[in-house]
Write a protein that holds these residues in place. Sequence first.
Motif, PDB file in Angstrom:
ATOM      1  N   TRP A  24       0.835  -1.209   0.000  1.00  0.00           N
ATOM      2  CA  TRP A  24       0.000   0.000   0.000  1.00  0.00           C
ATOM      3  C   TRP A  24       0.872   1.262   0.000  1.00  0.00           C
ATOM      4  O   TRP A  24       0.592   2.222  -0.724  1.00  0.00           O
ATOM      5  N   PHE A  25       1.948   1.279   0.786  1.00  0.00           N
ATOM      6  CA  PHE A  25       2.815   2.454   0.895  1.00  0.00           C
ATOM      7  C   PHE A  25       3.581   2.720  -0.405  1.00  0.00           C
ATOM      8  O   PHE A  25       4.017   3.853  -0.640  1.00  0.00           O
ATOM      9  N   ASP A  26       3.726   1.718  -1.251  1.00  0.00           N
ATOM     10  CA  ASP A  26       4.426   1.893  -2.529  1.00  0.00           C
ATOM     11  C   ASP A  26       3.836   3.014  -3.373  1.00  0.00           C
ATOM     12  O   ASP A  26       4.537   3.627  -4.172  1.00  0.00           O
ATOM     13  N   GLN A  27       2.534   3.288  -3.209  1.00  0.00           N
ATOM     14  CA  GLN A  27       1.897   4.338  -4.013  1.00  0.00           C
ATOM     15  C   GLN A  27       2.556   5.702  -3.805  1.00  0.00           C
ATOM     16  O   GLN A  27       2.496   6.560  -4.680  1.00  0.00           O
ATOM     17  N   PHE A  28       3.200   5.914  -2.670  1.00  0.00           N
ATOM     18  CA  PHE A  28       3.835   7.199  -2.395  1.00  0.00           C
ATOM     19  C   PHE A  28       5.233   7.296  -2.992  1.00  0.00           C
ATOM     20  O   PHE A  28       5.860   8.341  -2.938  1.00  0.00           O
ATOM     21  N   GLN A  29       5.705   6.215  -3.584  1.00  0.00           N
ATOM     22  CA  GLN A  29       7.002   6.221  -4.258  1.00  0.00           C
ATOM     23  C   GLN A  29       6.891   6.929  -5.607  1.00  0.00           C
ATOM     24  O   GLN A  29       7.878   7.392  -6.148  1.00  0.00           O
ATOM     25  N   GLN A  30       5.699   6.999  -6.146  1.00  0.00           N
ATOM     26  CA  GLN A  30       5.484   7.611  -7.463  1.00  0.00           C
ATOM     27  C   GLN A  30       5.115   9.082  -7.339  1.00  0.00           C
ATOM     28  O   GLN A  30       4.418   9.624  -8.179  1.00  0.00           O
ATOM     29  N   THR A  31       5.506   9.723  -6.299  1.00  0.00           N
ATOM     30  CA  THR A  31       5.153  11.111  -6.037  1.00  0.00           C
ATOM     31  C   THR A  31       6.399  11.979  -6.134  1.00  0.00           C
ATOM     32  O   THR A  31       7.492  11.466  -6.343  1.00  0.00           O
ATOM     33  N   PRO A  32       6.255  13.290  -5.913  1.00  0.00           N
ATOM     34  CA  PRO A  32       7.446  14.157  -5.962  1.00  0.00           C
ATOM     35  C   PRO A  32       8.368  14.017  -4.745  1.00  0.00           C
ATOM     36  O   PRO A  32       9.314  14.768  -4.617  1.00  0.00           O
ATOM     37  N   VAL A  33       8.126  13.046  -3.894  1.00  0.00           N
ATOM     38  CA  VAL A  33       8.957  12.837  -2.707  1.00  0.00           C
ATOM     39  C   VAL A  33      10.326  12.301  -3.140  1.00  0.00           C
ATOM     40  O   VAL A  33      10.396  11.335  -3.898  1.00  0.00           O
ATOM     41  N   PRO A  34      11.411  12.896  -2.665  1.00  0.00           N
ATOM     42  CA  PRO A  34      12.735  12.350  -2.983  1.00  0.00           C
ATOM     43  C   PRO A  34      12.826  10.882  -2.524  1.00  0.00           C
ATOM     44  O   PRO A  34      12.308  10.524  -1.458  1.00  0.00           O
ATOM     45  N   HIS A  35      13.479  10.062  -3.325  1.00  0.00           N
ATOM     46  CA  HIS A  35      13.525   8.623  -3.047  1.00  0.00           C
ATOM     47  C   HIS A  35      14.121   8.318  -1.671  1.00  0.00           C
ATOM     48  O   HIS A  35      13.633   7.444  -0.957  1.00  0.00           O
ATOM     49  N   GLN A  36      15.162   9.043  -1.280  1.00  0.00           N
ATOM     50  CA  GLN A  36      15.789   8.820   0.030  1.00  0.00           C
ATOM     51  C   GLN A  36      14.794   9.093   1.160  1.00  0.00           C
ATOM     52  O   GLN A  36      14.744   8.354   2.146  1.00  0.00           O
ATOM     53  N   VAL A  37      13.990  10.139   1.016  1.00  0.00           N
ATOM     54  CA  VAL A  37      12.968  10.466   2.026  1.00  0.00           C
ATOM     55  C   VAL A  37      11.921   9.357   2.066  1.00  0.00           C
ATOM     56  O   VAL A  37      11.498   8.932   3.138  1.00  0.00           O
ATOM     57  N   TRP A  38      11.503   8.879   0.901  1.00  0.00           N
ATOM     58  CA  TRP A  38      10.514   7.794   0.852  1.00  0.00           C
ATOM     59  C   TRP A  38      11.052   6.548   1.562  1.00  0.00           C
ATOM     60  O   TRP A  38      10.343   5.919   2.343  1.00  0.00           O
ATOM     61  N   LEU A  39      12.319   6.204   1.320  1.00  0.00           N
ATOM     62  CA  LEU A  39      12.924   5.049   1.981  1.00  0.00           C
ATOM     63  C   LEU A  39      12.967   5.226   3.498  1.00  0.00           C
ATOM     64  O   LEU A  39      12.672   4.289   4.250  1.00  0.00           O
ATOM     65  N   GLN A  40      13.317   6.410   3.955  1.00  0.00           N
ATOM     66  CA  GLN A  40      13.350   6.680   5.397  1.00  0.00           C
ATOM     67  C   GLN A  40      11.946   6.552   5.998  1.00  0.00           C
ATOM     68  O   GLN A  40      11.780   5.978   7.080  1.00  0.00           O
ATOM     69  N   CYS A  41      10.956   7.077   5.296  1.00  0.00           N
ATOM     70  CA  CYS A  41       9.571   6.990   5.778  1.00  0.00           C
ATOM     71  C   CYS A  41       9.069   5.545   5.765  1.00  0.00           C
ATOM     72  O   CYS A  41       8.333   5.130   6.673  1.00  0.00           O
ATOM     73  N   GLN A  42       9.472   4.793   4.777  1.00  0.00           N
ATOM     74  CA  GLN A  42       9.102   3.380   4.732  1.00  0.00           C
ATOM     75  C   GLN A  42       9.682   2.649   5.951  1.00  0.00           C
ATOM     76  O   GLN A  42       8.998   1.857   6.597  1.00  0.00           O
ATOM     77  N   LEU A  43      10.921   2.932   6.290  1.00  0.00           N
ATOM     78  CA  LEU A  43      11.554   2.324   7.457  1.00  0.00           C
ATOM     79  C   LEU A  43      10.825   2.733   8.739  1.00  0.00           C
ATOM     80  O   LEU A  43      10.539   1.891   9.596  1.00  0.00           O
ATOM     81  N   ALA A  44      10.486   4.013   8.873  1.00  0.00           N
ATOM     82  CA  ALA A  44       9.751   4.481  10.053  1.00  0.00           C
ATOM     83  C   ALA A  44       8.373   3.821  10.124  1.00  0.00           C
ATOM     84  O   ALA A  44       7.918   3.455  11.218  1.00  0.00           O
ATOM     85  N   LEU A  45       7.722   3.662   8.997  1.00  0.00           N
ATOM     86  CA  LEU A  45       6.422   2.983   8.952  1.00  0.00           C
ATOM     87  C   LEU A  45       6.549   1.533   9.408  1.00  0.00           C
ATOM     88  O   LEU A  45       5.744   1.048  10.212  1.00  0.00           O
ATOM     89  N   ILE A  46       7.561   0.842   8.924  1.00  0.00           N
ATOM     90  CA  ILE A  46       7.797  -0.552   9.338  1.00  0.00           C
ATOM     91  C   ILE A  46       7.987  -0.619  10.855  1.00  0.00           C
ATOM     92  O   ILE A  46       7.383  -1.455  11.525  1.00  0.00           O
ATOM     93  N   GLU A  47       8.806   0.254  11.393  1.00  0.00           N
ATOM     94  CA  GLU A  47       9.067   0.253  12.833  1.00  0.00           C
ATOM     95  C   GLU A  47       7.810   0.578  13.630  1.00  0.00           C
ATOM     96  O   GLU A  47       7.513  -0.082  14.630  1.00  0.00           O
ATOM     97  N   GLY A  48       7.068   1.585  13.197  1.00  0.00           N
ATOM     98  CA  GLY A  48       5.849   1.967  13.908  1.00  0.00           C
ATOM     99  C   GLY A  48       4.789   0.882  13.865  1.00  0.00           C
ATOM    100  O   GLY A  48       4.154   0.565  14.884  1.00  0.00           O
ATOM    101  N   PHE A  49       4.605   0.273  12.706  1.00  0.00           N
ATOM    102  CA  PHE A  49       3.617  -0.802  12.562  1.00  0.00           C
ATOM    103  C   PHE A  49       4.033  -2.022  13.380  1.00  0.00           C
ATOM    104  O   PHE A  49       3.218  -2.616  14.081  1.00  0.00           O
ATOM    105  N   THR A  50       5.300  -2.367  13.315  1.00  0.00           N
ATOM    106  CA  THR A  50       5.806  -3.516  14.068  1.00  0.00           C
ATOM    107  C   THR A  50       5.656  -3.297  15.575  1.00  0.00           C
ATOM    108  O   THR A  50       5.297  -4.217  16.306  1.00  0.00           O
ATOM    109  N   ASN A  51       5.906  -2.076  16.035  1.00  0.00           N
ATOM    110  CA  ASN A  51       5.708  -1.777  17.457  1.00  0.00           C
ATOM    111  C   ASN A  51       4.245  -1.931  17.860  1.00  0.00           C
ATOM    112  O   ASN A  51       3.951  -2.428  18.948  1.00  0.00           O
ATOM    113  N   ALA A  52       3.328  -1.511  16.992  1.00  0.00           N
ATOM    114  CA  ALA A  52       1.897  -1.683  17.291  1.00  0.00           C
ATOM    115  C   ALA A  52       1.570  -3.173  17.406  1.00  0.00           C
ATOM    116  O   ALA A  52       0.866  -3.593  18.325  1.00  0.00           O
ATOM    117  N   LEU A  53       2.109  -3.972  16.487  1.00  0.00           N
ATOM    118  CA  LEU A  53       1.870  -5.422  16.522  1.00  0.00           C
ATOM    119  C   LEU A  53       2.444  -6.064  17.785  1.00  0.00           C
ATOM    120  O   LEU A  53       1.745  -6.791  18.488  1.00  0.00           O
TER     121      LEU A  53
END
Length: 139
Positions: A24-53
Motif C-alpha cells: 500500500w505504501f508503494d503508491q507514495f514512491q510515485q510522487t514528488p517525494v525524494p527517493h531517500q525520504v521515501w525510503l526513510q519513511c518506509q523504514l519508520a512505517l515498518i518500525e511503527g507498525f511492528t511496534n503496534a503489533l
Amino acid sequence: MATLQESYIQTTTKREALKQVLAWFDQFQQTPVPHQVWLQCQLALIEGFTNALRHAHEGLPAETPIQIKVVLSPQAIDIQIWDQGPGFDLETVLKRKMATTTSESEGGRGLKIMRTVADVLTYQRTSDHRNCLHIQKRY
C-alpha cells in the motif's frame, strides 16, 4: 498546507499484514517525494507498525485493527498509525532507549530509528481511546 495525496488502510494485528502495508505504501514512491525520504519513511512505517503489533497489541485478538493514514503535502509526508493498546509516555521511553540501546542491542532500536528519521514524532491518546503515533518527515 495543501494535500497532494491522502490514503488510509486498516489491517488486523497479524505479522502478515506488514506485506499488505508495504504494498500500500508503494503508491507514495510515485510522487514528488525524494527517493531517500521515501525510503526513510518506509523504514519508520515498518518500525511503527511492528511496534503496534508486538507491543501495543500484545495479548489482544488478531482481529484488533491497526489503522494507518498517510498524507502527502508539498512539504512533508505525515504518517499516522493508530493502535488500541494501553499507551506509553513516548518521551520517557525515548530518553531511556537513547541512553541504553546500541546497534548491537537485541531490540529497542525502532523508536531510535523513528526519532532519527522524523522531524516530528508524537504518540498521544485520542478521545476515542486509541493511541496515535504521528511521524512527519519534511523534504
